[in-house]
Write a protein that holds these residues in place. Structure first.
Motif, PDB file in Angstrom:
ATOM      1  N   ILE A   3       0.810  -1.211   0.000  1.00  0.00           N
ATOM      2  CA  ILE A   3       0.000   0.000   0.000  1.00  0.00           C
ATOM      3  C   ILE A   3       0.851   1.273   0.000  1.00  0.00           C
ATOM      4  CG2 ILE A   3      -0.316   0.094   2.521  1.00  0.00           C
ATOM      5  CD1 ILE A   3      -3.157   0.916   0.166  1.00  0.00           C
ATOM      6  N   TYR A   4       1.997   1.249   0.680  1.00  0.00           N
ATOM      7  CA  TYR A   4       2.831   2.454   0.715  1.00  0.00           C
ATOM      8  C   TYR A   4       3.567   2.653  -0.605  1.00  0.00           C
ATOM      9  CZ  TYR A   4       1.585   2.777   5.587  1.00  0.00           C
ATOM     10  OH  TYR A   4       0.861   2.908   6.748  1.00  0.00           O
ATOM     11  N   GLY A   5       3.965   1.580  -1.258  1.00  0.00           N
ATOM     12  CA  GLY A   5       4.539   1.690  -2.598  1.00  0.00           C
ATOM     13  C   GLY A   5       3.505   2.218  -3.576  1.00  0.00           C
ATOM     14  N   LEU A   6       2.264   1.752  -3.433  1.00  0.00           N
ATOM     15  CA  LEU A   6       1.170   2.238  -4.272  1.00  0.00           C
ATOM     16  C   LEU A   6       0.947   3.729  -4.033  1.00  0.00           C
ATOM     17  CD1 LEU A   6      -1.207   1.721  -6.207  1.00  0.00           C
ATOM     18  CD2 LEU A   6      -2.550   1.051  -4.205  1.00  0.00           C
ATOM     19  N   ARG A   7       0.955   4.139  -2.785  1.00  0.00           N
ATOM     20  CA  ARG A   7       0.777   5.562  -2.464  1.00  0.00           C
ATOM     21  C   ARG A   7       1.875   6.404  -3.121  1.00  0.00           C
ATOM     22  NH1 ARG A   7       2.006   7.139   3.429  1.00  0.00           N
ATOM     23  NH2 ARG A   7       4.046   6.742   2.586  1.00  0.00           N
ATOM     24  N   HIS A   8       3.118   5.947  -3.035  1.00  0.00           N
ATOM     25  CA  HIS A   8       4.230   6.702  -3.633  1.00  0.00           C
ATOM     26  C   HIS A   8       4.090   6.769  -5.149  1.00  0.00           C
ATOM     27  CE1 HIS A   8       6.383   7.384   0.042  1.00  0.00           C
ATOM     28  NE2 HIS A   8       6.386   6.099   0.323  1.00  0.00           N
ATOM     29  N   PHE A   9       3.716   5.658  -5.766  1.00  0.00           N
ATOM     30  CA  PHE A   9       3.528   5.634  -7.212  1.00  0.00           C
ATOM     31  C   PHE A   9       2.437   6.626  -7.617  1.00  0.00           C
ATOM     32  CE2 PHE A   9       1.344   4.194 -10.990  1.00  0.00           C
ATOM     33  CZ  PHE A   9       2.389   3.988 -11.883  1.00  0.00           C
ATOM     34  N   LEU A  10       1.303   6.585  -6.918  1.00  0.00           N
ATOM     35  CA  LEU A  10       0.185   7.464  -7.258  1.00  0.00           C
ATOM     36  C   LEU A  10       0.502   8.929  -6.971  1.00  0.00           C
ATOM     37  CD1 LEU A  10      -2.744   5.211  -6.042  1.00  0.00           C
ATOM     38  CD2 LEU A  10      -2.083   5.716  -8.415  1.00  0.00           C
ATOM     39  N   CYS A  11       1.277   9.177  -5.947  1.00  0.00           N
ATOM     40  CA  CYS A  11       1.708  10.546  -5.655  1.00  0.00           C
ATOM     41  C   CYS A  11       2.539  11.090  -6.828  1.00  0.00           C
ATOM     42  CB  CYS A  11       2.520  10.580  -4.365  1.00  0.00           C
ATOM     43  SG  CYS A  11       2.982  12.238  -3.837  1.00  0.00           S
ATOM     44  N   GLY A  12       3.454  10.284  -7.350  1.00  0.00           N
ATOM     45  CA  GLY A  12       4.248  10.691  -8.511  1.00  0.00           C
ATOM     46  C   GLY A  12       3.383  10.928  -9.732  1.00  0.00           C
ATOM     47  N   TYR A  13       2.402  10.050  -9.952  1.00  0.00           N
ATOM     48  CA  TYR A  13       1.489  10.199 -11.077  1.00  0.00           C
ATOM     49  C   TYR A  13       0.727  11.526 -10.965  1.00  0.00           C
ATOM     50  CZ  TYR A  13      -2.742   9.715 -13.828  1.00  0.00           C
ATOM     51  OH  TYR A  13      -3.774   9.950 -14.701  1.00  0.00           O
ATOM     52  N   ILE A  14       0.196  11.801  -9.791  1.00  0.00           N
ATOM     53  CA  ILE A  14      -0.601  13.010  -9.598  1.00  0.00           C
ATOM     54  C   ILE A  14       0.259  14.263  -9.716  1.00  0.00           C
ATOM     55  CG2 ILE A  14      -1.928  14.311  -7.861  1.00  0.00           C
ATOM     56  CD1 ILE A  14      -3.158  11.514  -7.114  1.00  0.00           C
ATOM     57  N   MET A  15       1.474  14.207  -9.208  1.00  0.00           N
ATOM     58  CA  MET A  15       2.387  15.353  -9.354  1.00  0.00           C
ATOM     59  C   MET A  15       2.651  15.634 -10.829  1.00  0.00           C
ATOM     60  SD  MET A  15       5.055  14.895  -6.189  1.00  0.00           S
ATOM     61  CE  MET A  15       6.086  16.205  -6.795  1.00  0.00           C
ATOM     62  N   SER A  16       2.830  14.580 -11.608  1.00  0.00           N
ATOM     63  CA  SER A  16       3.051  14.733 -13.046  1.00  0.00           C
ATOM     64  C   SER A  16       1.824  15.341 -13.725  1.00  0.00           C
ATOM     65  CB  SER A  16       3.377  13.376 -13.665  1.00  0.00           C
ATOM     66  OG  SER A  16       3.472  13.482 -15.062  1.00  0.00           O
ATOM     67  N   GLU A  17       0.640  14.868 -13.349  1.00  0.00           N
ATOM     68  CA  GLU A  17      -0.597  15.418 -13.918  1.00  0.00           C
ATOM     69  C   GLU A  17      -0.732  16.898 -13.587  1.00  0.00           C
ATOM     70  OE1 GLU A  17      -3.159  13.996 -15.906  1.00  0.00           O
ATOM     71  OE2 GLU A  17      -1.516  12.571 -16.200  1.00  0.00           O
ATOM     72  N   LYS A  18      -0.414  17.271 -12.364  1.00  0.00           N
ATOM     73  CA  LYS A  18      -0.520  18.679 -11.950  1.00  0.00           C
ATOM     74  C   LYS A  18       0.491  19.552 -12.678  1.00  0.00           C
ATOM     75  CE  LYS A  18      -2.536  18.190  -7.375  1.00  0.00           C
ATOM     76  NZ  LYS A  18      -2.342  18.442  -5.937  1.00  0.00           N
ATOM     77  N   GLU A  19       1.646  18.970 -12.997  1.00  0.00           N
ATOM     78  CA  GLU A  19       2.658  19.710 -13.732  1.00  0.00           C
ATOM     79  C   GLU A  19       2.165  20.030 -15.142  1.00  0.00           C
ATOM     80  OE1 GLU A  19       6.944  18.380 -14.802  1.00  0.00           O
ATOM     81  OE2 GLU A  19       6.820  18.605 -12.619  1.00  0.00           O
ATOM     82  N   HIS A  20       1.467  19.081 -15.755  1.00  0.00           N
ATOM     83  CA  HIS A  20       0.972  19.263 -17.119  1.00  0.00           C
ATOM     84  C   HIS A  20      -0.335  20.054 -17.159  1.00  0.00           C
ATOM     85  CE1 HIS A  20       4.158  16.628 -17.903  1.00  0.00           C
ATOM     86  NE2 HIS A  20       3.636  15.867 -18.831  1.00  0.00           N
ATOM     87  N   CYS A  21      -1.098  19.978 -16.081  1.00  0.00           N
ATOM     88  CA  CYS A  21      -2.391  20.664 -16.019  1.00  0.00           C
ATOM     89  C   CYS A  21      -2.590  21.185 -14.591  1.00  0.00           C
ATOM     90  CB  CYS A  21      -3.520  19.709 -16.400  1.00  0.00           C
ATOM     91  SG  CYS A  21      -5.149  20.474 -16.291  1.00  0.00           S
ATOM     92  N   PRO A  22      -2.181  22.417 -14.336  1.00  0.00           N
ATOM     93  CA  PRO A  22      -2.267  22.960 -12.975  1.00  0.00           C
ATOM     94  C   PRO A  22      -3.666  22.903 -12.361  1.00  0.00           C
ATOM     95  CG  PRO A  22      -0.925  24.378 -14.349  1.00  0.00           C
ATOM     96  CD  PRO A  22      -1.551  23.348 -15.260  1.00  0.00           C
ATOM     97  N   ALA A  23      -4.707  22.825 -13.179  1.00  0.00           N
ATOM     98  CA  ALA A  23      -6.069  22.773 -12.661  1.00  0.00           C
ATOM     99  C   ALA A  23      -6.511  21.348 -12.332  1.00  0.00           C
ATOM    100  CB  ALA A  23      -7.033  23.374 -13.679  1.00  0.00           C
ATOM    101  N   TYR A  24      -5.622  20.381 -12.475  1.00  0.00           N
ATOM    102  CA  TYR A  24      -5.964  18.979 -12.218  1.00  0.00           C
ATOM    103  C   TYR A  24      -6.493  18.837 -10.785  1.00  0.00           C
ATOM    104  CZ  TYR A  24      -5.398  13.939 -11.537  1.00  0.00           C
ATOM    105  OH  TYR A  24      -5.619  12.615 -11.255  1.00  0.00           O
ATOM    106  N   HIS A  25      -7.644  18.169 -10.650  1.00  0.00           N
ATOM    107  CA  HIS A  25      -8.228  17.963  -9.318  1.00  0.00           C
ATOM    108  C   HIS A  25      -7.745  16.632  -8.750  1.00  0.00           C
ATOM    109  CE1 HIS A  25     -10.908  17.972  -5.942  1.00  0.00           C
ATOM    110  NE2 HIS A  25     -11.421  16.813  -6.317  1.00  0.00           N
ATOM    111  N   ASP A  26      -7.031  16.695  -7.667  1.00  0.00           N
ATOM    112  CA  ASP A  26      -6.487  15.509  -7.001  1.00  0.00           C
ATOM    113  C   ASP A  26      -7.521  14.940  -6.038  1.00  0.00           C
ATOM    114  OD1 ASP A  26      -5.099  13.632  -5.523  1.00  0.00           O
ATOM    115  OD2 ASP A  26      -3.939  15.119  -4.426  1.00  0.00           O
ATOM    116  N   TRP A  27      -8.455  14.172  -6.564  1.00  0.00           N
ATOM    117  CA  TRP A  27      -9.509  13.601  -5.720  1.00  0.00           C
ATOM    118  C   TRP A  27      -8.993  12.480  -4.834  1.00  0.00           C
ATOM    119  CZ3 TRP A  27     -10.349   8.471  -6.498  1.00  0.00           C
ATOM    120  CH2 TRP A  27     -10.065   7.933  -7.754  1.00  0.00           C
ATOM    121  N   LEU A  28      -7.910  11.829  -5.220  1.00  0.00           N
ATOM    122  CA  LEU A  28      -7.403  10.701  -4.443  1.00  0.00           C
ATOM    123  C   LEU A  28      -6.858  11.145  -3.086  1.00  0.00           C
ATOM    124  CD1 LEU A  28      -6.906   7.620  -4.544  1.00  0.00           C
ATOM    125  CD2 LEU A  28      -4.626   8.153  -5.375  1.00  0.00           C
ATOM    126  N   PHE A  29      -6.018  12.159  -3.086  1.00  0.00           N
ATOM    127  CA  PHE A  29      -5.409  12.611  -1.837  1.00  0.00           C
ATOM    128  C   PHE A  29      -6.266  13.655  -1.124  1.00  0.00           C
ATOM    129  CE2 PHE A  29      -1.796  10.609  -3.830  1.00  0.00           C
ATOM    130  CZ  PHE A  29      -1.129  10.048  -2.760  1.00  0.00           C
TER     131      PHE A  29
END
Length: 99
Positions: A23-49
């Motif tokens: 679960i913690y590896g999954l959290r880290h992976f998803l955190c990286g994914y979401i950071m990347s999405e926010k970098e490409h689209c600052p308005a990205y809504h992070d519903w997961l976190f």
């Protein structure tokens, strides 16, 4: 890739994405994914976190400032926390959306 699609892919083949990290590896992976999405689209809504974590805090009646992985580990009913995560994601998003 839409987050719900990515989550379906991870659930089907978790070792491909997070190996044996759980679960913690999954959290880290998803955190990286979401950071990347926010970098490409600052308005990205992070519903997961945000929304999903708030959903878990309410479900578990746990007001501590914990992320989704820590809430699941602290309040889970036993069993594999990663499996519990995917069950809770389906509950949160609706079974039809996750497939």
């Amino acid at each position: 890739m839409e987050l719900t699609v990515l989550l379906r892919n991870i659930e089907a083949r978790p070792q491909l994405y997070v190996g044996e990290a759980g679960i913690y590896g999954l959290r880290h992976f998803l955190c990286g994914y979401i950071m990347s999405e926010k970098e490409h689209c600052p308005a990205y809504h992070d519903w997961l976190f945000s929304d999903f974590t708030a959903f878990l805090a309410e479900k578990y009646q746990d007001n501590r400032d914990l992320d989704f992985a820590s809430l699941i580990v602290a309040n889970g009913t036993g069993g594999n926390p990663t499996d519990i995560f995917f069950q809770l994601i389906r509950e949160f998003t609706g079974a039809a959306e996750m497939g």
